[in-house]
Enzyme design. Structure first.
Site, short mmCIF file in Angstrom:
data_model
loop_
_atom_site.label_atom_id
_atom_site.label_comp_id
_atom_site.label_asym_id
_atom_site.label_seq_id
_atom_site.Cartn_x
_atom_site.Cartn_y
_atom_site.Cartn_z
N ASP A 37 0.87 -1.20 0.00
CA ASP A 37 0.00 0.00 0.00
C ASP A 37 0.89 1.23 0.00
O ASP A 37 2.09 1.13 0.31
CB ASP A 37 -0.90 -0.01 1.26
CG ASP A 37 -2.21 0.78 1.05
OD1 ASP A 37 -2.12 2.01 0.86
OD2 ASP A 37 -3.29 0.18 1.06
N TYR A 155 -14.16 6.99 -12.59
CA TYR A 155 -14.30 5.73 -11.82
C TYR A 155 -14.99 4.69 -12.69
O TYR A 155 -14.55 3.54 -12.77
CB TYR A 155 -15.07 6.00 -10.53
CG TYR A 155 -15.03 4.85 -9.53
CD1 TYR A 155 -14.01 4.78 -8.56
CD2 TYR A 155 -15.99 3.84 -9.54
CE1 TYR A 155 -13.97 3.73 -7.65
CE2 TYR A 155 -15.94 2.79 -8.64
CZ TYR A 155 -14.93 2.74 -7.69
OH TYR A 155 -14.89 1.70 -6.78
N1 LIG Z 1 -16.01 -0.09 -0.63
C1 LIG Z 1 -16.81 -0.20 -1.67
O1 LIG Z 1 -18.02 0.02 -1.56
C2 LIG Z 1 -16.26 -0.63 -3.02
C3 LIG Z 1 -17.19 -0.92 -4.03
C4 LIG Z 1 -16.73 -1.31 -5.28
C5 LIG Z 1 -15.37 -1.43 -5.52
N2 LIG Z 1 -14.48 -1.14 -4.53
C6 LIG Z 1 -13.07 -1.27 -4.85
O2 LIG Z 1 -12.42 -2.12 -3.93
C7 LIG Z 1 -11.04 -1.74 -3.84
C8 LIG Z 1 -10.68 -1.60 -2.37
O3 LIG Z 1 -11.42 -0.51 -1.83
P1 LIG Z 1 -11.84 -0.38 -0.29
O4 LIG Z 1 -13.31 -0.20 -0.27
O5 LIG Z 1 -11.21 -1.44 0.51
O6 LIG Z 1 -11.24 1.05 0.00
P2 LIG Z 1 -10.13 1.55 1.03
O7 LIG Z 1 -10.05 3.01 0.85
O8 LIG Z 1 -10.39 1.00 2.38
O9 LIG Z 1 -8.79 0.84 0.47
C9 LIG Z 1 -8.13 1.26 -0.69
C10 LIG Z 1 -6.64 1.18 -0.41
O10 LIG Z 1 -5.94 1.52 -1.62
C11 LIG Z 1 -4.81 2.29 -1.24
N3 LIG Z 1 -4.32 3.11 -2.35
C12 LIG Z 1 -4.88 4.23 -2.88
N4 LIG Z 1 -4.11 4.70 -3.87
C13 LIG Z 1 -3.04 3.86 -3.98
C14 LIG Z 1 -1.90 3.82 -4.80
N5 LIG Z 1 -1.67 4.76 -5.75
N6 LIG Z 1 -1.02 2.80 -4.65
C15 LIG Z 1 -1.23 1.86 -3.70
N7 LIG Z 1 -2.28 1.86 -2.86
C16 LIG Z 1 -3.18 2.84 -3.01
C17 LIG Z 1 -5.29 3.15 -0.09
O11 LIG Z 1 -4.20 3.65 0.69
C18 LIG Z 1 -6.18 2.17 0.67
O12 LIG Z 1 -5.47 1.49 1.69
C19 LIG Z 1 -10.88 -0.46 -4.64
O13 LIG Z 1 -10.34 -0.76 -5.90
C20 LIG Z 1 -12.31 0.04 -4.79
O14 LIG Z 1 -12.49 0.85 -5.92
C21 LIG Z 1 -14.89 -0.75 -3.30
#
Ligand SMILES: NC(=O)c1ccc[n+]([C@@H]2O[C@H](COP(=O)([O-])OP(=O)(O)OC[C@H]3O[C@@H](n4cnc5c(N)ncnc54)[C@H](O)[C@@H]3O)[C@@H](O)[C@H]2O)c1
Length: 245
Positions: A37, A155
Site C-alpha cells: 500500500d 471511476y
Molecule cells: N467499498 C466499496 O463500496 C467498493 C465498491 C466497489 C469497488 N471497490 C473497490 O475495492 C477496492 C478496495 O477498496 P476499499 O473499499 O477497501 O477502499 P479503502 O479506501 O479501504 O482501500 C483502498 C486502499 O488503496 C490504497 N491506495 C490508494 N491509492 C493507492 C496507490 N496509488 N497505490 C497503492 N495503494 C493505493 C489506499 O491507501 C487504501 O489502503 C478499490 O479498488 C475500490 O475501488 C470498493
C-alpha cells in the site's frame, strides 16, 4: 483446508478494507502474503496479523502508479520467495466528481490508480506468474458493469476497463496457464464508503444491507484458488444482488 499452503500472493491497497481482509484471508489459508500500500500507517500491525497465521507474510510500500516500483517489488519477491502464484490488483480511490466537475487531470489521476495501476501490476508480475501458472484477480466494481450518477465518469471508465482488460488478458494468458478474473464489489463497509450506514443503502440493495470486506475477500480467495482452476475471464458480482436488478 489450507488452499494456499506453499503459495505466495501480492495484494495492492492492502492497508484498506477489502485489501486487508483479503490479505488476512489468504494468510489464514496458508499463503505467504506480501501486503502492499502507499499508506504505511498500519504496516507493523498488518505484518503482525499476517504472521499470526504462521506464514512469512510482510508489508511492502508500493504506489501502484510507479512502474519501476512494481517491477522492483516483483524482483524482490522472486529473489526472497522464489515464486509468485497470485496477484490481487485492489488498490483504489473513490471519486464522486460529476463529468462537469472533472478535469483531464482528475480523470487521469483516477484512471492512473485504478486502471493503469492494475495494468502495471500485471505487466510486472506476468513473467513470474507464467512461470508458476498463477492467477490474477482484478478488483473492479459493480460500477464497472452498470452506471450511476453517484460516482465519477473516471471511476466508471477505469472499473469498466478493468473488467474488459481482465477478460482480454485471460484469453491472452490462458495458453500459458495464468487465469485472470475480476470481482465487482457492491456497497461494502470500508473507509472508502466513509462510514455509511445500512439505512442509507438498504433500500437500493436486494439483500438490504452493506457487504463486509471479508465477504469480498472470500470471492477473491475463491478465484485465486485451485477451486477455480477452470475459471478464467469471469466476473463475480459480490454486491447483494445490485447488478441483477
Ligand atoms: N467499498 C466499496 O463500496 C467498493 C465498491 C466497489 C469497488 N471497490 C473497490 O475495492 C477496492 C478496495 O477498496 P476499499 O473499499 O477497501 O477502499 P479503502 O479506501 O479501504 O482501500 C483502498 C486502499 O488503496 C490504497 N491506495 C490508494 N491509492 C493507492 C496507490 N496509488 N497505490 C497503492 N495503494 C493505493 C489506499 O491507501 C487504501 O489502503 C478499490 O479498488 C475500490 O475501488 C470498493
Amino acid at each position: 483446508m489450507k488452499r494456499f499452503a506453499g503459495k505466495v500472493a501480492v495484494i495492492t491497497g492492502a492497508a484498506g478494507g477489502i485489501g486487508r481482509a483479503t490479505a488476512s484471508r489468504l494468510a489464514h489459508e496458508g499463503a505467504t502474503v506480501i501486503a502492499t500500500d502507499i499508506n504505511t500507517t498500519d504496516a507493523d500491525q498488518i505484518e503482525k496479523e499476517l504472521r499470526t497465521f504462521g506464514g512469512r507474510g510482510r508489508f511492502a510500500t508500493l504506489d501502484v502508479t510507479d512502474e519501476d516500483g512494481s517491477h522492483d517489488l516483483i524482483d524482490d519477491i522472486a529473489a526472497t520467495e522464489g515464486a509468485l502464484h497470485g496477484l490481487v490488483n485492489n488498490a483504489g480511490i473513490g471519486d464522486l466528481r460529476t463529468i462537469e466537475d472533472s478535469t483531464k487531470a482528475t480523470f487521469d489521476h483516477v484512471v492512473g490508480v485504478l486502471q493503469t495501476g492494475a495494468f502495471l501490476g500485471m505487466k510486472a508480475a506476468g513473467p513470474t506468474l507464467k512461470e508458476h501458472r498463477g492467477a490474477v484477480v482484478n478488483v473492479s466494481s459493480m460500477f464497472g458493469i452498470v452506471g450511476t450518477a453517484a460516482v465519477s465518469p473516471a471511476y466508471h471508465a477505469a472499473k469498466g476497463a478493468l473488467r474488459s482488460m481482465s477478460k482480454g488478458t485471460a484469453v491472452a494468458w490462458a495458453p500459458e496457464g495464468v487465469r485472470v478474473n475480476s470481482v465487482h464489489p457492491g456497497f461494502i463497509d470500508t473507509p472508502m464508503l466513509g462510514g455509511a450506514d445500512d439505512a442509507v443503502f438498504a433500500p437500493v440493495i436486494p439483500m438490504a444491507r452493506l457487504g463486509s470486506p471479508s465477504e469480498v475477500a472470500a470471492s477473491i480467495a475463491f478465484l485465486l484458488s485451485d477451486d477455480a482452476s477452470y475459471v478464467t475471464g469471469a466476473e463475480i458480482a459480490c454486491d447483494g444482488g445490485y447488478v441483477a436488478q
